[in-house]
Scaffold this motif. Structure first.
Motif, PDB file in Angstrom:
ATOM      1  N   THR A  24     -24.530  -5.384   4.858  1.00  9.05           N
ATOM      2  CA  THR A  24     -25.628  -4.717   5.550  1.00  9.05           C
ATOM      3  C   THR A  24     -25.752  -5.270   6.957  1.00  9.05           C
ATOM      4  O   THR A  24     -25.684  -6.489   7.158  1.00  9.05           O
ATOM      5  N   TYR A  25     -25.913  -4.380   7.898  1.00  8.43           N
ATOM      6  CA  TYR A  25     -25.988  -4.761   9.306  1.00  8.43           C
ATOM      7  C   TYR A  25     -27.082  -5.801   9.547  1.00  8.43           C
ATOM      8  O   TYR A  25     -28.201  -5.670   9.060  1.00  8.43           O
ATOM      9  N   THR A  26     -26.714  -6.854  10.301  1.00 11.27           N
ATOM     10  CA  THR A  26     -27.682  -7.903  10.664  1.00 11.27           C
ATOM     11  C   THR A  26     -27.715  -8.154  12.168  1.00 11.27           C
ATOM     12  O   THR A  26     -28.573  -8.878  12.647  1.00 11.27           O
ATOM     13  N   VAL A  46     -22.412  -1.184  12.435  1.00 10.70           N
ATOM     14  CA  VAL A  46     -22.249  -0.313  11.275  1.00 10.70           C
ATOM     15  C   VAL A  46     -20.936   0.455  11.393  1.00 10.70           C
ATOM     16  O   VAL A  46     -20.580   0.963  12.465  1.00 10.70           O
ATOM     17  N   GLY A  47     -20.203   0.527  10.309  1.00 11.72           N
ATOM     18  CA  GLY A  47     -18.916   1.213  10.290  1.00 11.72           C
ATOM     19  C   GLY A  47     -17.969   0.537   9.320  1.00 11.72           C
ATOM     20  O   GLY A  47     -18.404  -0.040   8.317  1.00 11.72           O
ATOM     21  N   THR A  48     -16.682   0.590   9.622  1.00  9.52           N
ATOM     22  CA  THR A  48     -15.664  -0.028   8.772  1.00  9.52           C
ATOM     23  C   THR A  48     -15.074  -1.240   9.468  1.00  9.52           C
ATOM     24  O   THR A  48     -14.521  -1.114  10.565  1.00  9.52           O
ATOM     25  N   ALA A  49     -15.194  -2.391   8.850  1.00  7.88           N
ATOM     26  CA  ALA A  49     -14.647  -3.641   9.388  1.00  7.88           C
ATOM     27  C   ALA A  49     -13.304  -3.925   8.727  1.00  7.88           C
ATOM     28  O   ALA A  49     -13.008  -3.431   7.638  1.00  7.88           O
ATOM     29  N   THR A  50     -12.498  -4.743   9.399  1.00 15.15           N
ATOM     30  CA  THR A  50     -11.176  -5.100   8.879  1.00 15.15           C
ATOM     31  C   THR A  50     -11.050  -6.612   8.786  1.00 15.15           C
ATOM     32  O   THR A  50     -11.400  -7.329   9.720  1.00 15.15           O
ATOM     33  N   VAL A  51     -10.552  -7.079   7.636  1.00  9.00           N
ATOM     34  CA  VAL A  51     -10.234  -8.496   7.475  1.00  9.00           C
ATOM     35  C   VAL A  51      -8.728  -8.605   7.250  1.00  9.00           C
ATOM     36  O   VAL A  51      -8.162  -7.894   6.417  1.00  9.00           O
ATOM     37  N   ASN A  59     -23.024  -1.259   6.324  1.00  9.49           N
ATOM     38  CA  ASN A  59     -24.011  -0.186   6.227  1.00  9.49           C
ATOM     39  C   ASN A  59     -25.263  -0.517   7.036  1.00  9.49           C
ATOM     40  O   ASN A  59     -25.556  -1.687   7.290  1.00  9.49           O
ATOM     41  N   PRO A  60     -26.011   0.496   7.426  1.00  4.33           N
ATOM     42  CA  PRO A  60     -27.223   0.233   8.206  1.00  4.33           C
ATOM     43  C   PRO A  60     -28.315  -0.432   7.374  1.00  4.33           C
ATOM     44  O   PRO A  60     -28.300  -0.361   6.141  1.00  4.33           O
ATOM     45  N   LYS A  61     -29.235  -1.045   8.064  1.00  3.72           N
ATOM     46  CA  LYS A  61     -30.389  -1.642   7.399  1.00  3.72           C
ATOM     47  C   LYS A  61     -31.310  -0.530   6.903  1.00  3.72           C
ATOM     48  O   LYS A  61     -31.481   0.484   7.566  1.00  3.72           O
TER      49      LYS A  61
END
Length: 225
Positions: A73-75, A108-113, A132-134
């Motif tokens: 969740t977005y912080t 918010v979106g798709t992150a990559t590790v 995801n958004p808060k």
């Protein structure tokens, strides 16, 4: 006559033996062959195999299993994963067997590790996870007119596009969307009369044509006029 022939045969035989002395021995003589094995002592000599200095070949991390990747969740800060990497039953150690690097892990979106092999492991593999958004919460639900309910909520304008409201009377679930994140109220019409409704809300953000949703709020109940 027979005696003469026998004497001649004996003379010929003795002449041949004196000409080729090797035939006078009882056995054949051969050059000795020495077979030695410097590695096992078994008597056979083997050629050394070149050694490149590595005890074993490195293992590609793509052959490993990766688990425990979760949506976040977005912080407003960088978000990371406490993932698990295994090769068979062996759990790899971060910093010893692999390293992690991240991309797009704030908004918010798709992150990559990216998991990069280290030590006995090589190459790299990429995994993605959602940010995801808060969410928001419902302030109140009222019934302004017959067959209507009005839903009010707390605005959530950071990293959101709008809101989605879900309402149900224990039958089919229905949804309505508010596409302005600065709006904080919505009147839903054409409901059933004198029916109890359960209402929830969540935020969403549109990123590259894809919607990312927050978790649902706690539900509020109201009975229509």
């Amino acid at each position: 006559m027979k005696k003469l022939i026998s004497i001649i045969s004996i003379i010929l035989t003795m002449t041949l033996l004196s000409t080729f002395p090797a035939f006078a021995t009882d056995s054949w003589e051969t050059d000795p062959i020495e077979l030695t094995d410097t590695s096992s002592g078994s008597g056979w000599e083997t050629e050394d195999i070149p050694f490149d200095g590595n005890e074993t070949k490195k293992i590609a991390v793509s052959k490993c299993s990766v688990s425990n990747i979760k949506s976040k969740t977005y912080t407003g800060k960088k978000l990371y994963q406490s993932l698990t990497v295994k090769y068979g039953k062996k759990t790899l150690v971060k910093g010893t067997d692999y390293t992690l690097s991240y991309k797009n892990n704030v908004k918010v979106g798709t992150a990559t590790v990216t998991i990069t092999g280290k030590g006995k492991f090589k190459d790299s593999v990429k995994k993605t996870f959602k940010i995801n958004p808060k969410g928001t919460t419902i302030s109140k639900v009222t019934k302004p007119k017959t067959k209507q309910i009005k839903v009010s909520w707390k605005k959530q304008t950071t990293q959101t596009t709008g809101y989605q409201i879900r309402y149900t009377n224990n039958s089919a679930k229905k949804y309505t969307t508010v596409s302005n994140n600065k709006t904080n109220a919505k009147t839903i019409k054409n409901l059933k009369k004198n029916k109890k409704y359960y209402v929830r809300i969540r935020t969403y953000k549109l990123v590259n044509g894809k919607k990312y949703y927050s978790a649902w709020s706690k539900s509020k109940t109201i009975t229509t006029k």
